[in-house]
Enzyme design. Structure first.
Site, mmCIF file in Angstrom:
data_model
loop_
_atom_site.group_PDB
_atom_site.id
_atom_site.type_symbol
_atom_site.label_atom_id
_atom_site.label_comp_id
_atom_site.label_asym_id
_atom_site.label_seq_id
_atom_site.Cartn_x
_atom_site.Cartn_y
_atom_site.Cartn_z
ATOM 1 N N HIS A 41 -0.537 67.598 -18.661
ATOM 2 C CA HIS A 41 -1.326 68.565 -19.416
ATOM 3 C C HIS A 41 -2.725 68.043 -19.728
ATOM 4 O O HIS A 41 -3.582 68.782 -20.195
ATOM 5 C CB HIS A 41 -0.588 68.910 -20.715
ATOM 6 C CG HIS A 41 -1.126 70.096 -21.428
ATOM 7 N ND1 HIS A 41 -1.773 70.017 -22.655
ATOM 8 C CD2 HIS A 41 -1.136 71.419 -21.097
ATOM 9 C CE1 HIS A 41 -2.137 71.223 -23.042
ATOM 10 N NE2 HIS A 41 -1.771 72.096 -22.126
ATOM 11 N N LYS A 99 -6.589 66.669 -19.249
ATOM 12 C CA LYS A 99 -7.720 67.077 -18.408
ATOM 13 C C LYS A 99 -8.749 65.951 -18.433
ATOM 14 O O LYS A 99 -9.428 65.744 -19.444
ATOM 15 C CB LYS A 99 -8.359 68.378 -18.905
ATOM 16 C CG LYS A 99 -7.467 69.621 -18.739
ATOM 17 C CD LYS A 99 -6.552 69.832 -19.915
ATOM 18 C CE LYS A 99 -5.727 71.111 -19.773
ATOM 19 N NZ LYS A 99 -4.740 71.254 -20.846
ATOM 20 N N ASP A 104 -17.637 57.993 -10.600
ATOM 21 C CA ASP A 104 -18.239 56.702 -10.246
ATOM 22 C C ASP A 104 -18.005 55.632 -11.309
ATOM 23 O O ASP A 104 -18.746 54.650 -11.387
ATOM 24 C CB ASP A 104 -19.749 56.854 -10.008
ATOM 25 C CG ASP A 104 -20.054 57.590 -8.707
ATOM 26 O OD1 ASP A 104 -19.142 57.731 -7.871
ATOM 27 O OD2 ASP A 104 -21.208 58.027 -8.541
ATOM 28 N N HIS A 152 -7.775 78.154 -27.575
ATOM 29 C CA HIS A 152 -7.112 77.175 -26.718
ATOM 30 C C HIS A 152 -7.536 75.750 -27.077
ATOM 31 O O HIS A 152 -7.091 74.786 -26.453
ATOM 32 C CB HIS A 152 -7.451 77.468 -25.239
ATOM 33 C CG HIS A 152 -6.567 76.777 -24.259
ATOM 34 N ND1 HIS A 152 -6.983 75.691 -23.514
ATOM 35 C CD2 HIS A 152 -5.289 77.010 -23.895
ATOM 36 C CE1 HIS A 152 -6.008 75.295 -22.721
ATOM 37 N NE2 HIS A 152 -4.958 76.080 -22.938
ATOM 38 N N LYS A 186 -8.268 72.077 -28.985
ATOM 39 C CA LYS A 186 -7.471 71.027 -29.621
ATOM 40 C C LYS A 186 -8.453 70.003 -30.204
ATOM 41 O O LYS A 186 -8.663 68.914 -29.643
ATOM 42 C CB LYS A 186 -6.550 70.334 -28.619
ATOM 43 C CG LYS A 186 -5.649 71.303 -27.809
ATOM 44 C CD LYS A 186 -6.253 71.637 -26.480
ATOM 45 C CE LYS A 186 -5.324 72.365 -25.532
ATOM 46 N NZ LYS A 186 -4.679 73.544 -25.993
ATOM 47 N N ASP A 242 -13.446 63.918 -42.810
ATOM 48 C CA ASP A 242 -14.612 63.464 -43.552
ATOM 49 C C ASP A 242 -15.879 63.666 -42.722
ATOM 50 O O ASP A 242 -16.012 64.693 -42.057
ATOM 51 C CB ASP A 242 -14.429 62.022 -44.020
ATOM 52 C CG ASP A 242 -13.337 61.917 -45.097
ATOM 53 O OD1 ASP A 242 -13.040 62.941 -45.728
ATOM 54 O OD2 ASP A 242 -12.783 60.824 -45.280
#
Length: 411
Positions: A113, A115, A120, A289, A291, A296
């Protein structure tokens, strides 16, 4: 290796596909040595076509290009798409592929899941955005609201090492191209960044532990914007404790979900959280979608991990935790505007509606969910299986070779 903080990094917040795709595609096209790309979904749509073009251009420029997709999320990718990549020298791997049963995909759990894109060995992209048109506003009302970051500096070596280790598990994938000597990258900014991953081996709870550390340290504010919010008891307890000691705790959750049953499950927790002073907003403009979170005025996190049992206990995930006041303020300002203009606050009265029947469902559902990872633990996915993603004709021709390689590796 436990998550380590690396100093001297540059970090850029990328909001939605409009910011993410131009940046990542241009970086891929400029690659001259190596491209490593991991993602849950690639669709053969306009975004997928542009990704394919960028990968082929990188390969034509002499870069070693490897792609890994999830066997569930990218199960529908077409033969022509794969054939064009293969003919250009781009290697595509399928993570944990499973046979279909009665035409249905079967690898529902233990997904790739995360990404990650590493270019390089000098820059990387990490976040929650897949390669599909539903992350662009032009897609319509179901366009996803999501986030990623682009980083340069010493943290890239950690991301490169983590990604390389997964690619090395592919049958026949021997020596990898090492373009980034570990942690010797030149400093390029002021941000301190930590890579936290979740896998089924040595990092089963790293992401959750870093969330807990940050929440426990909070003295002023906590803002969490998460698509699928159904965390374990420890995280819920720490959020409530933070609110009780005077920390302003704000949750931004789905109000227009792409999977309504997920929202329904999360809503069972609303009354439990609101009674301790936690503020809950539902994002109503389109499916959330994202996350992301902040604590603080310095700590932030951006990545692929939801706060639910799939992400915290089953999937392979990757988050970047960031200590940088300017980045924290940028993310806070964005989320504050999101909450004010595009969200609906959930009041105590609204959360209490139907409490008499929600309470037993909440109790049973929550405790079932807590033990859910153990219930599916018998599934054969602790050791990920990687398979070349080939057009059907090429796959038939290569079956014997692939089998021999897998047998050799097993010995």
């Amino acid at each position: 290796m436990k998550p380590v903080w690396r100093e001297g990094n540059d970090v850029e917040l990328l909001i939605n596909g409009e910011a993410f795709y131009p940046a990542v595609f241009e970086a891929i096209r400029q690659a001259r040595q190596e491209v490593l790309l991991e993602t849950f979904i690639i669709f053969d749509d306009d975004v997928g076509q542009e990704l394919k073009s960028a990968l082929i251009e990188a390969a034509n420029n002499g870069a070693h290009v490897e792609v890994m997709v999830d066997g569930y999320g990218t199960a529908e990718i077409g033969d022509d798409y794969l054939a064009e990549l293969a003919s250009a020298g781009v290697t595509v791997h399928m993570f944990d592929p499973r046979p279909r049963i009665l035409g249905y995909r079967t690898n529902l759990f233990r997904r790739l899941h995360r990404k990650i894109v590493v270019i390089d060995g000098t820059e990387a992209f990490v976040g929650g955005i897949n390669f599909s048109c539903d992350h662009l506003a032009a897609f319509g009302p179901k366009t996803k609201q999501d986030y990623a970051v682009r980083v340069r500096g010493p943290i890239v070596a950690d991301i490169h090492e983590t990604s390389s280790k997964l690619f090395e598990q592919a049958p026949g994938n021997e020596a990898r191209l090492k373009v980034a000597p570990p942690h010797q990258q030149r400093r390029s900014g002021t941000a301190s960044i930590q890579l936290a991953v979740r896998d089924n081996d040595h990092h089963k709870s790293d992401i959750e532990k870093e969330y807990l550390k940050a929440i426990r340290s909070a003295s002023r504010r906590i803002v969490i914007a998460n698509a699928y919010f159904y965390p374990g008891y420890r995280l819920l307890r720490e959020l409530r404790r933070a609110a009780r000691r005077g920390v302003k705790v704000t949750l931004i959750l789905q109000g227009e979900p792409d999977m309504p049953w997920v929202r329904a499950a999360g809503q069972l927790l609303y009354g439990y959280l609101i009674k301790d002073g936690i503020v809950i907003h539902e994002y109503c403009r389109r499916p959330l979608h994202g996350k992301v979170a902040l604590v603080d005025s310095e700590w932030s996190t951006v990545g692929s991990s939801n706060l639910d049992p799939l992400s915290l206990s089953l999937n392979l995930e990757a988050n970047l935790n960031i200590r940088d006041a300017a980045f924290n303020q940028q993310l806070y300002k964005h989320l504050e505007e999101l909450a004010a203009a595009q969200c609906q606050e959930i009041t105590h009265e609204k959360a209490q509606r139907g409490y008499w029947w929600r309470a037993p469902l909440s109790y049973l559902g929550y405790h079932f969910t807590r033990h859910f990872p153990s219930l599916v633990g018998f599934l054969p996915a602790h050791t990920p299986r990687l398979k070349p993603a080939l057009p059907l004709e090429a796959e038939r021709e290569g079956d014997l070779t692939t089998l021999e390689l897998e047998q050799e590796k097993a010995q």
